[in-house]
Motif scaffolding. Structure first.
Motif, PDB file in Angstrom:
ATOM      1  N   GLN A 128       0.832  -1.208   0.000  1.00 51.05           N
ATOM      2  CA  GLN A 128       0.000   0.000   0.000  1.00 51.05           C
ATOM      3  C   GLN A 128       0.865   1.256   0.000  1.00 51.05           C
ATOM      4  O   GLN A 128       0.512   2.269  -0.616  1.00 51.05           O
ATOM      5  CB  GLN A 128      -0.948  -0.001   1.202  1.00 51.05           C
ATOM      6  N   ALA A 129       2.018   1.188   0.668  1.00 49.16           N
ATOM      7  CA  ALA A 129       2.919   2.347   0.724  1.00 49.16           C
ATOM      8  C   ALA A 129       3.503   2.673  -0.659  1.00 49.16           C
ATOM      9  O   ALA A 129       3.962   3.793  -0.890  1.00 49.16           O
ATOM     10  CB  ALA A 129       4.043   2.083   1.721  1.00 49.16           C
ATOM     11  N   LEU A 130       3.467   1.708  -1.573  1.00 43.97           N
ATOM     12  CA  LEU A 130       3.992   1.930  -2.932  1.00 43.97           C
ATOM     13  C   LEU A 130       2.940   2.505  -3.877  1.00 43.97           C
ATOM     14  O   LEU A 130       3.227   2.776  -5.033  1.00 43.97           O
ATOM     15  CB  LEU A 130       4.501   0.601  -3.519  1.00 43.97           C
ATOM     16  N   TYR A 131       1.729   2.687  -3.368  1.00 42.37           N
ATOM     17  CA  TYR A 131       0.615   3.113  -4.223  1.00 42.37           C
ATOM     18  C   TYR A 131       0.771   4.571  -4.637  1.00 42.37           C
ATOM     19  O   TYR A 131       1.061   5.436  -3.818  1.00 42.37           O
ATOM     20  CB  TYR A 131      -0.701   2.929  -3.474  1.00 42.37           C
ATOM     21  N   ASN A 132       0.593   4.833  -5.927  1.00 40.80           N
ATOM     22  CA  ASN A 132       0.602   6.204  -6.444  1.00 40.80           C
ATOM     23  C   ASN A 132      -0.830   6.602  -6.786  1.00 40.80           C
ATOM     24  O   ASN A 132      -1.420   6.053  -7.717  1.00 40.80           O
ATOM     25  CB  ASN A 132       1.462   6.304  -7.709  1.00 40.80           C
ATOM     26  N   GLU A 133      -1.363   7.547  -6.042  1.00 40.38           N
ATOM     27  CA  GLU A 133      -2.730   8.009  -6.313  1.00 40.38           C
ATOM     28  C   GLU A 133      -2.808   8.685  -7.675  1.00 40.38           C
ATOM     29  O   GLU A 133      -3.688   8.426  -8.475  1.00 40.38           O
ATOM     30  CB  GLU A 133      -3.168   8.987  -5.214  1.00 40.38           C
ATOM     31  N   LYS A 134      -1.828   9.562  -7.935  1.00 39.24           N
ATOM     32  CA  LYS A 134      -1.782  10.282  -9.210  1.00 39.24           C
ATOM     33  C   LYS A 134      -0.578   9.784  -9.993  1.00 39.24           C
ATOM     34  O   LYS A 134       0.501   9.577  -9.434  1.00 39.24           O
ATOM     35  CB  LYS A 134      -1.659  11.786  -8.961  1.00 39.24           C
ATOM     36  N   ILE A 135      -0.762   9.630 -11.289  1.00 40.36           N
ATOM     37  CA  ILE A 135       0.336   9.173 -12.136  1.00 40.36           C
ATOM     38  C   ILE A 135       0.523  10.136 -13.300  1.00 40.36           C
ATOM     39  O   ILE A 135      -0.386  10.877 -13.665  1.00 40.36           O
ATOM     40  CB  ILE A 135       0.093   7.746 -12.654  1.00 40.36           C
ATOM     41  N   SER A 136       1.710  10.107 -13.872  1.00 40.28           N
ATOM     42  CA  SER A 136       2.041  11.006 -14.978  1.00 40.28           C
ATOM     43  C   SER A 136       1.246  10.646 -16.225  1.00 40.28           C
ATOM     44  O   SER A 136       0.920   9.488 -16.457  1.00 40.28           O
ATOM     45  CB  SER A 136       3.526  10.903 -15.302  1.00 40.28           C
ATOM     46  N   LYS A 137       0.967  11.655 -17.035  1.00 40.77           N
ATOM     47  CA  LYS A 137       0.327  11.417 -18.327  1.00 40.77           C
ATOM     48  C   LYS A 137       1.357  10.913 -19.328  1.00 40.77           C
ATOM     49  O   LYS A 137       2.533  11.271 -19.256  1.00 40.77           O
ATOM     50  CB  LYS A 137      -0.295  12.716 -18.855  1.00 40.77           C
ATOM     51  N   ASN A 138       0.901  10.101 -20.251  1.00 43.15           N
ATOM     52  CA  ASN A 138       1.701   9.676 -21.409  1.00 43.15           C
ATOM     53  C   ASN A 138       2.964   8.893 -21.056  1.00 43.15           C
ATOM     54  O   ASN A 138       3.868   8.794 -21.867  1.00 43.15           O
ATOM     55  CB  ASN A 138       2.090  10.890 -22.270  1.00 43.15           C
ATOM     56  N   ARG A 139       3.027   8.369 -19.843  1.00 42.16           N
ATOM     57  CA  ARG A 139       4.192   7.580 -19.438  1.00 42.16           C
ATOM     58  C   ARG A 139       3.962   6.083 -19.667  1.00 42.16           C
ATOM     59  O   ARG A 139       4.895   5.294 -19.658  1.00 42.16           O
ATOM     60  CB  ARG A 139       4.493   7.833 -17.959  1.00 42.16           C
ATOM     61  N   TYR A 140       2.678   5.718 -19.885  1.00 45.98           N
ATOM     62  CA  TYR A 140       2.318   4.298 -19.873  1.00 45.98           C
ATOM     63  C   TYR A 140       1.612   3.845 -21.145  1.00 45.98           C
ATOM     64  O   TYR A 140       0.827   4.596 -21.728  1.00 45.98           O
ATOM     65  CB  TYR A 140       1.383   4.007 -18.688  1.00 45.98           C
ATOM     66  N   LEU A 141       1.890   2.609 -21.522  1.00 40.48           N
ATOM     67  CA  LEU A 141       1.078   1.861 -22.474  1.00 40.48           C
ATOM     68  C   LEU A 141       0.456   0.727 -21.660  1.00 40.48           C
ATOM     69  O   LEU A 141       1.180  -0.079 -21.064  1.00 40.48           O
ATOM     70  CB  LEU A 141       1.938   1.287 -23.604  1.00 40.48           C
ATOM     71  N   VAL A 142      -0.866   0.704 -21.609  1.00 46.14           N
ATOM     72  CA  VAL A 142      -1.566  -0.260 -20.751  1.00 46.14           C
ATOM     73  C   VAL A 142      -2.424  -1.168 -21.616  1.00 46.14           C
ATOM     74  O   VAL A 142      -3.216  -0.693 -22.435  1.00 46.14           O
ATOM     75  CB  VAL A 142      -2.441   0.478 -19.711  1.00 46.14           C
ATOM     76  N   MET A 143      -2.242  -2.463 -21.439  1.00 47.48           N
ATOM     77  CA  MET A 143      -2.977  -3.446 -22.224  1.00 47.48           C
ATOM     78  C   MET A 143      -3.774  -4.338 -21.282  1.00 47.48           C
ATOM     79  O   MET A 143      -3.202  -4.943 -20.364  1.00 47.48           O
ATOM     80  CB  MET A 143      -2.001  -4.300 -23.038  1.00 47.48           C
ATOM     81  N   VAL A 144      -5.086  -4.391 -21.510  1.00 45.19           N
ATOM     82  CA  VAL A 144      -5.945  -5.225 -20.665  1.00 45.19           C
ATOM     83  C   VAL A 144      -6.883  -6.047 -21.539  1.00 45.19           C
ATOM     84  O   VAL A 144      -7.170  -5.680 -22.681  1.00 45.19           O
ATOM     85  CB  VAL A 144      -6.769  -4.385 -19.661  1.00 45.19           C
ATOM     86  N   GLN A 145      -7.341  -7.150 -20.982  1.00 44.47           N
ATOM     87  CA  GLN A 145      -8.353  -7.968 -21.647  1.00 44.47           C
ATOM     88  C   GLN A 145      -9.567  -8.086 -20.721  1.00 44.47           C
ATOM     89  O   GLN A 145      -9.413  -8.301 -19.513  1.00 44.47           O
ATOM     90  CB  GLN A 145      -7.787  -9.355 -22.001  1.00 44.47           C
ATOM     91  N   THR A 146     -10.732  -7.947 -21.307  1.00 42.80           N
ATOM     92  CA  THR A 146     -11.957  -7.882 -20.498  1.00 42.80           C
ATOM     93  C   THR A 146     -12.270  -9.206 -19.811  1.00 42.80           C
ATOM     94  O   THR A 146     -12.999  -9.243 -18.827  1.00 42.80           O
ATOM     95  CB  THR A 146     -13.169  -7.458 -21.351  1.00 42.80           C
ATOM     96  N   GLY A 147     -11.708 -10.311 -20.330  1.00 43.99           N
ATOM     97  CA  GLY A 147     -11.968 -11.614 -19.733  1.00 43.99           C
ATOM     98  C   GLY A 147     -11.037 -11.973 -18.594  1.00 43.99           C
ATOM     99  O   GLY A 147     -11.061 -13.111 -18.104  1.00 43.99           O
ATOM    100  N   ASP A 148     -10.232 -10.994 -18.130  1.00 47.47           N
ATOM    101  CA  ASP A 148      -9.303 -11.236 -17.021  1.00 47.47           C
ATOM    102  C   ASP A 148     -10.084 -11.753 -15.814  1.00 47.47           C
ATOM    103  O   ASP A 148     -10.941 -11.061 -15.272  1.00 47.47           O
ATOM    104  CB  ASP A 148      -8.582  -9.924 -16.678  1.00 47.47           C
ATOM    105  N   GLU A 149      -9.756 -12.981 -15.387  1.00 50.67           N
ATOM    106  CA  GLU A 149     -10.498 -13.603 -14.284  1.00 50.67           C
ATOM    107  C   GLU A 149      -9.911 -13.274 -12.915  1.00 50.67           C
ATOM    108  O   GLU A 149     -10.489 -13.615 -11.888  1.00 50.67           O
ATOM    109  CB  GLU A 149     -10.541 -15.126 -14.486  1.00 50.67           C
TER     110      GLU A 149
END
Length: 195
Positions: A128-149
């Motif tokens: 929890q101490a590593l959690y970033n509430e706010k993150i930078s814009k345009n720093r990430y490429l995020v890939m997700v699949q809707t069937g993630d169980e």
């Protein structure tokens, strides 16, 4: 990019032997042999993991680092990307693992390495101490699949809404057909397209 190094962070109870890590290493060896690929066995506790990864990054600071992270490795990648201003590609990233992993408190055994370790309340507090509430814009490429169980993909869509987000229908937590995304990841890191 000169001296480009990619640090791949595997997920909870995983290892460098995981399929995505292996596919990434093979792809880089074939198309981008000049890129250095790191995929260490990450320490079982969050304290050990972050210390290990920060030592790797700061001990090789002359290299241009990009991060890749799967599941819990995506969570660690976000922390490191914010701290060191690095680009990160995240695959089905864990958003709030300190809530998700409470079911795993107790004795664990890594199926790849056989290592036995304990997940404790303190483990969750460190996460929890590593959690970033706010993150930078345009720093990430995020890939997700809707069937993630395992993870609610919508959490990642919401968290990284100012980033490049790819949502695929179906799939699962392992990210089906992951290898087809590797050209997008390398383009995001600024590497030229291969033939």
């Amino acid at each position: 990019m000169n001296n480009l190094s990619i640090l791949y962070l595997h997920g909870f109870n995983s290892s460098p032997q995981s399929l995505k890590a292996q596919l990434t290493e093979q792809y880089l060896a074939k198309y981008y042999p000049g890129v250095t690929f790191y995929c260490p066995q990450i320490g079982a506790s969050p304290q050990a993991a972050i210390k290990q990864l920060e030592q790797l990054l700061t001990g090789n600071s002359e290299q241009n680092w990009c991060l890749m992270g799967s599941s819990l490795g995506g969570y660690f990648s976000t922390y490191l990307a914010e701290k060191y201003q690095l680009k990160a590609a995240l695959i089905n990233p864990a958003i709030r693992p300190f809530e998700l992993l409470t079911d795993y408190i107790g004795r664990q055994q890594n199926p790849y390495t056989g290592e036995i370790y304990m997940v404790t309340e303190q483990y969750m507090q460190v996460l929890q101490a590593l959690y970033n509430e706010k993150i930078s814009k345009n720093r990430y490429l995020v890939m997700v699949q809707t069937g993630d169980e395992v993870l609610d993909y919508q959490q990642a869509v919401d968290k990284y809404q100012d980033s490049q987000v790819i949502v695929q229908s179906g799939g699962d937590h392992s990210f089906i057909n992951y290898q087809t995304m590797l050209p997008d990841i390398m383009a995001f890191f600024g590497l030229p397209a291969h033939d």
